[in-house]
Design a protein around this motif. Structure first.
Motif, short mmCIF file in Angstrom:
data_model
loop_
_atom_site.label_atom_id
_atom_site.label_comp_id
_atom_site.label_asym_id
_atom_site.label_seq_id
_atom_site.Cartn_x
_atom_site.Cartn_y
_atom_site.Cartn_z
N GLN A 64 -3.24 1.60 -3.94
CA GLN A 64 -3.40 1.13 -2.57
C GLN A 64 -3.77 -0.35 -2.58
O GLN A 64 -4.53 -0.80 -3.45
N VAL A 65 -3.27 -1.10 -1.63
CA VAL A 65 -3.69 -2.49 -1.47
C VAL A 65 -5.19 -2.49 -1.19
O VAL A 65 -5.67 -1.74 -0.35
N ASP A 66 -5.92 -3.31 -1.94
CA ASP A 66 -7.37 -3.44 -1.73
C ASP A 66 -7.76 -4.88 -2.00
O ASP A 66 -8.04 -5.26 -3.14
N LEU A 67 -7.75 -5.67 -0.96
CA LEU A 67 -8.06 -7.09 -1.09
C LEU A 67 -9.53 -7.32 -1.45
O LEU A 67 -9.85 -8.28 -2.15
N THR A 68 -10.39 -6.45 -1.00
CA THR A 68 -11.82 -6.58 -1.32
C THR A 68 -12.06 -6.31 -2.80
O THR A 68 -12.87 -7.00 -3.43
#
Length: 129
Positions: A64-68
């Motif tokens: 999953q995209v997880d910028l944090t």
């Protein structure tokens, strides 16, 4: 380096994970009386970004995209190396593209461009001058 086996490692957890590695890297640097740089370092902007990046690459479609998570990995890394300037001289962030529109909030790849991680980098490199 595999640092923290967590979906979204905190900056403090990443910093702590670096401690034994920094000890070993510092000793290696000292044994040759040479400073060290990382020819490249970076984190994918996915969940588990601070853990086994080679697996993240192979399974990018399942991540999953997880910028944090990416921003936290950079923050923890910068905190860990902040006081190591006697032997550690920095590194090159992977991966930087020429296009100013590279990266972005839906991009899972390593580039911090146009993502939360870029603000972390800016704070450590630009705002401290």
């Amino acid at each position: 380096f595999p640092l923290v086996d967590a979906e979204q490692a905190s900056p403090e957890a990443v910093k702590q994970a670096w401690k034994p590695l920094i000890k070993a890297l510092s000793a290696f640097s000292e044994s040759y009386n040479k400073p060290m740089i990382f020819p490249e370092f970076g984190f994918m902007s996915t969940n588990k970004s601070a853990w086994r990046n080679w697996e993240n690459e192979a399974n990018a479609k399942n991540r999953q995209v997880d910028l944090t998570a990416q921003a936290n990995a950079f923050e923890g890394t910068f905190r860990a190396f902040a006081n190591e300037s006697d032997w550690f001289k920095g590194g090159f962030i992977w991966k930087w593209h020429l296009s100013p529109s590279a990266g972005g909030t839906n991009n899972k790849r390593y580039t911090p461009q146009n993502k939360a991680a870029l603000e972390v980098i800016r704070r450590w490199y630009v705002d401290q001058e």
